[in-house]
Enzyme design. Structure first.
Site, mmCIF file in Angstrom:
data_model
loop_
_atom_site.group_PDB
_atom_site.id
_atom_site.type_symbol
_atom_site.label_atom_id
_atom_site.label_comp_id
_atom_site.label_asym_id
_atom_site.label_seq_id
_atom_site.Cartn_x
_atom_site.Cartn_y
_atom_site.Cartn_z
ATOM 1 N N CYS A 70 0.865 -1.178 0.000
ATOM 2 C CA CYS A 70 0.000 0.000 0.000
ATOM 3 C C CYS A 70 0.901 1.228 0.000
ATOM 4 O O CYS A 70 1.743 1.373 0.894
ATOM 5 C CB CYS A 70 -0.893 -0.003 1.241
ATOM 6 N N CYS A 177 -0.412 3.703 -6.907
ATOM 7 C CA CYS A 177 -1.322 3.103 -5.917
ATOM 8 C C CYS A 177 -1.473 1.643 -6.301
ATOM 9 O O CYS A 177 -1.721 1.322 -7.476
ATOM 10 C CB CYS A 177 -2.671 3.809 -5.918
#
Length: 257
Positions: A70, A177
């Site tokens: 992440c 991302c």
């Protein structure tokens, strides 16, 4: 060998598949916190606290390494996670592939969440690794959420909006991302086949093996088990994960736990 991966949601799937390809014999622990998704708009302290809870849930299963799959958590929580878990459990963060993208020459675009776009962290990476090329930071509001929910129309709208903000002369797009890697084909269709897309999953998976002194063995017997933790509770893969090839592959090749 056991590798844990953590994320707010299903953005950890690409890195999990990358590990599975390198080491089909590795057990995987996927730890997520879908109840608090998205993490992007949260304060850094809140992100760090939530990431620590997710990491602790994974640590109960005694992994050999933990991949923070992440970007937001890597920005805000790596020092906290490393302080708690290392040296017992090496912690590997996810960094946008700005360095290899810029090495190919510019111009380069970086697609990221609004929270990451323009952040001191991302600007520092651009300064350190892409100072000699033109870089455009492209915020992608709603894209990670749409991917998490497997909302087809929302994904298409968010990708189209980001593509419209991407200069037509870019030679590379960095996916900043981990969720975006699940819709790489849609992004490629939006920006054109001539644009090189830079993902992070493969590099992160390789780094995790290096940190624990293991080598790739893609021909190993596919014996690795899969454990999924949703808010700390063992669960099946979430339904949204099975909307993507990565989720289907993980479920198909993992022996029953």
């Amino acid at each position: 060998m056991k590798i844990a991966l953590m994320d707010s949601g299903i953005g950890l799937l690409p890195a999990a598949v990358a590990i599975r390809r390198l080491r089909p014999d590795a057990d995987l622990v996927l730890s997520c916190d879908p109840d608090s998704m998205p993490w992007g708009p949260r304060t850094p302290d809140d992100v760090a606290a939530r990431a620590l809870a997710v990491a602790r849930a994974a640590a109960v299963h005694s992994p050999d390494a933990l991949i923070v799959a992440c970007n937001t958590a890597s920005v805000h929580a790596l020092p906290t996670l490393r302080a708690e878990l290392e040296p017992g459990i090496p912690v590997i963060g996810t960094v946008p592939a700005i360095k290899p993208a810029s090495a190919g020459g510019g111009p380069v675009a970086i697609w990221a969440t609004p929270a990451t776009t323009g952040s001191p962290y991302q600007r520092g990476l651009i300064r350190d690794f892409a100072d000699s090329v033109a870089v455009t930071e492209v915020p992608c509001p709603g894209l990670a959420d749409a991917v998490q929910l497997a909302d087809e129309s929302a994904i298409d709208a968010a990708v189209a909006a980001a593509a419209a903000l991407t200069p037509s002369d870019v030679r590379a797009v960095v996916l900043g991302c981990t969720h975006y890697e699940l819709v790489v084909d849609r992004i490629r269709a939006a920006v054109g086949d001539a644009v090189v897309l830079h993902e992070s999953a493969g590099a992160v998976a390789a780094q995790a093996l290096r940190r624990i002194g293991e080598k790739p063995a893609p021909d190993a017997a596919p014996s690795g088990r899969l454990t999924v933790l949703l808010n700390g509770r063992e669960s099946p893969l979430p339904e949204q994960a099975l909307s993507y090839l990565e989720g289907i592959l993980l479920q198909a090749v993992s022996p029953a736990h």
